[in-house]
Design a protein around this motif. Structure first.
Motif, PDB file in Angstrom:
ATOM      1  N   SER A   1       0.822  -1.217   0.000  1.00 45.42           N
ATOM      2  CA  SER A   1       0.000   0.000   0.000  1.00 45.42           C
ATOM      3  C   SER A   1       0.855   1.266   0.000  1.00 45.42           C
ATOM      4  O   SER A   1       0.371   2.341  -0.357  1.00 45.42           O
ATOM      5  CB  SER A   1      -0.934   0.000   1.213  1.00 45.42           C
ATOM      6  OG  SER A   1      -0.196   0.130   2.424  1.00 45.42           O
TER       7      SER A   1
ATOM      8  N   SER B   1       2.505   3.393  -4.007  1.00 50.56           N
ATOM      9  CA  SER B   1       1.565   3.957  -4.983  1.00 50.56           C
ATOM     10  C   SER B   1       2.263   4.544  -6.203  1.00 50.56           C
ATOM     11  O   SER B   1       1.648   4.749  -7.250  1.00 50.56           O
ATOM     12  CB  SER B   1       0.695   5.033  -4.315  1.00 50.56           C
ATOM     13  OG  SER B   1       1.507   6.071  -3.795  1.00 50.56           O
TER      14      SER B   1
ATOM     15  N   ARG C   1       3.161  -1.196 -11.219  1.00 53.61           N
ATOM     16  CA  ARG C   1       2.515  -2.465 -10.881  1.00 53.61           C
ATOM     17  C   ARG C   1       2.885  -2.857  -9.461  1.00 53.61           C
ATOM     18  O   ARG C   1       3.967  -2.520  -8.968  1.00 53.61           O
ATOM     19  CB  ARG C   1       2.950  -3.587 -11.831  1.00 53.61           C
ATOM     20  CG  ARG C   1       2.486  -3.448 -13.265  1.00 53.61           C
ATOM     21  CD  ARG C   1       2.995  -4.628 -14.094  1.00 53.61           C
ATOM     22  NE  ARG C   1       2.519  -5.900 -13.596  1.00 53.61           N
ATOM     23  CZ  ARG C   1       3.288  -6.977 -13.385  1.00 53.61           C
ATOM     24  NH1 ARG C   1       4.587  -6.925 -13.603  1.00 53.61           N
ATOM     25  NH2 ARG C   1       2.766  -8.105 -12.938  1.00 53.61           N
ATOM     26  N   LYS C   2       1.973  -3.587  -8.811  1.00 52.53           N
ATOM     27  CA  LYS C   2       2.232  -4.139  -7.488  1.00 52.53           C
ATOM     28  C   LYS C   2       2.031  -5.649  -7.552  1.00 52.53           C
ATOM     29  O   LYS C   2       0.971  -6.108  -8.013  1.00 52.53           O
ATOM     30  CB  LYS C   2       1.297  -3.542  -6.442  1.00 52.53           C
ATOM     31  CG  LYS C   2       1.392  -2.037  -6.285  1.00 52.53           C
ATOM     32  CD  LYS C   2       0.373  -1.562  -5.257  1.00 52.53           C
ATOM     33  CE  LYS C   2       0.331  -0.057  -5.150  1.00 52.53           C
ATOM     34  NZ  LYS C   2      -0.691   0.400  -4.175  1.00 52.53           N
TER      35      LYS C   2
ATOM     36  N   SER D   1      -7.057  -5.006  -4.233  1.00 46.35           N
ATOM     37  CA  SER D   1      -7.748  -4.654  -5.470  1.00 46.35           C
ATOM     38  C   SER D   1      -6.812  -4.220  -6.590  1.00 46.35           C
ATOM     39  O   SER D   1      -7.124  -4.387  -7.772  1.00 46.35           O
ATOM     40  CB  SER D   1      -8.778  -3.549  -5.204  1.00 46.35           C
ATOM     41  OG  SER D   1      -8.135  -2.372  -4.732  1.00 46.35           O
ATOM     42  N   ASP D   2      -5.647  -3.669  -6.250  1.00 48.65           N
ATOM     43  CA  ASP D   2      -4.704  -3.208  -7.274  1.00 48.65           C
ATOM     44  C   ASP D   2      -3.410  -4.018  -7.259  1.00 48.65           C
ATOM     45  O   ASP D   2      -2.378  -3.563  -7.730  1.00 48.65           O
ATOM     46  CB  ASP D   2      -4.395  -1.721  -7.100  1.00 48.65           C
ATOM     47  CG  ASP D   2      -3.751  -1.405  -5.750  1.00 48.65           C
ATOM     48  OD1 ASP D   2      -3.787  -2.269  -4.850  1.00 48.65           O
ATOM     49  OD2 ASP D   2      -3.220  -0.286  -5.594  1.00 48.65           O
ATOM     50  N   VAL D   3      -3.483  -5.231  -6.702  1.00 45.82           N
ATOM     51  CA  VAL D   3      -2.303  -6.083  -6.548  1.00 45.82           C
ATOM     52  C   VAL D   3      -2.488  -7.393  -7.304  1.00 45.82           C
ATOM     53  O   VAL D   3      -3.564  -7.995  -7.263  1.00 45.82           O
ATOM     54  CB  VAL D   3      -2.038  -6.394  -5.059  1.00 45.82           C
ATOM     55  CG1 VAL D   3      -0.871  -7.367  -4.895  1.00 45.82           C
ATOM     56  CG2 VAL D   3      -1.761  -5.112  -4.284  1.00 45.82           C
ATOM     57  N   THR D   4      -1.439  -7.827  -8.004  1.00 44.38           N
ATOM     58  CA  THR D   4      -1.411  -9.175  -8.581  1.00 44.38           C
ATOM     59  C   THR D   4      -0.754 -10.097  -7.565  1.00 44.38           C
ATOM     60  O   THR D   4       0.308  -9.788  -7.032  1.00 44.38           O
ATOM     61  CB  THR D   4      -0.609  -9.195  -9.893  1.00 44.38           C
ATOM     62  OG1 THR D   4      -1.292  -8.389 -10.867  1.00 44.38           O
ATOM     63  CG2 THR D   4      -0.470 -10.613 -10.435  1.00 44.38           C
TER      64      THR D   4
ATOM     65  N   GLY E   1      -5.525 -11.265 -10.049  1.00 41.09           N
ATOM     66  CA  GLY E   1      -4.992 -10.156 -10.829  1.00 41.09           C
ATOM     67  C   GLY E   1      -4.599 -10.554 -12.240  1.00 41.09           C
ATOM     68  O   GLY E   1      -4.503 -11.736 -12.579  1.00 41.09           O
TER      69      GLY E   1
END
Length: 252
Positions: free
Chosen positions: A131, A134, A138-139, A165-168, A203
């Motif tokens: 987190s 940002s 990519r995360k 939600s924004d992490v693979t 993801g």
């Protein structure tokens, strides 16, 4: 456009403009140190990751875009409240950074911890670490494990929550081709891989890599890092993703 106008206004006002650090991927690596991992296997895992980072092909992939580097951190996990950072976030801007990370991993000794396997809690801890990244394009969270979760929040509950939600999330499954002993019974490599496919990974382009026991950990880690760092996305025709849910899920 708003950012451009804001930057222009700062330039015209004579105020200094802070440089924004570029980062093509933030990579958090979570290593399983639960009770099923003995002292020898702990060293194979920690030293195997260090050796993988030093392999020429991985080093080349890490340093392929020096103007847009990889940021990397490593933590180990076991029970619900047992996650320990062994390598804080480091921008991999040159060979010296890779050497320093590998040296730190090789010097790391196992600490105390709950012997249970809290896979969901490990995923949540990895999400908390990511987190703060940002500024990265990519995360990616890598979770290594030799068995299913048996305590703490369910992995699929964390996987489907907003924190990832924004992490693979990719998985490195450690199991012999025969059976792997777990607190929910024995599972073969295919079943454990199916468990990670069904309940852990998420993801775009998410995948699992299999290690045939801890002795194969280094080579499996090399394969996984190369695939992640090169942004390799294989079609089903090239390599089936085996995204089906297992017919008899283990540990749930």
């Amino acid at each position: 456009m708003k950012l451009l106008l804001a930057g222009l206004a700062l330039a015209l006002s004579g105020a200094p403009i802070a440089a924004v650090a570029a980062c093509r991927v933030a990579l958090a690596l979570g290593l399983d140190v639960s009770g099923s991992v003995d002292g020898r296997e702990y060293r194979l895992q920690m030293d195997g990751l260090a050796a993988a980072l030093l392999r020429p092909e991985v080093r080349s992939a890490l340093l392929a875009m020096p103007e847009d580097p990889v940021e990397l951190m490593v933590f180990e996990w076991s029970g619900p409240g047992d996650q320990r950072v062994v390598q804080p976030w480091q921008s991999v801007t040159g060979a010296a950074a890779i050497d320093a990370i590998a040296g730190r991993l090789q010097a790391t000794m196992r600490g105390p911890g709950d012997p249970s396997t809290a896979l969901g809690a490990a995923m949540r801890a990895g999400a908390a670490q990511l987190s703060s990244r940002s500024h990265c394009a990519r995360k990616v969270l890598d979770i290594s494990g030799d068995g299913p979760s048996n305590t703490g929040p369910l992995p699929q509950a964390i996987r489907d929550s907003a924190v990832l939600s924004d992490v693979t999330v990719n998985g490195l499954v450690i199991a012999d081709a025969g059976t792997v002993a777990g607190m929910h019974g024995a599972a073969d490599q295919a079943s454990l891989d199916g468990y990670f496919q069904a309940y852990v990974i998420r993801g775009p382009g998410a995948f699992t890599e299999a290690a045939a026991g801890f002795d194969d950990y280094e080579d499996a880690m090399v394969r996984k890092l190369i695939r992640e760092l090169q942004g390799l996305v294989l079609s089903q025709a090239e390599r089936p993703q085996r995204s089906r849910r297992p017919s008899q899920p283990i540990g749930q």
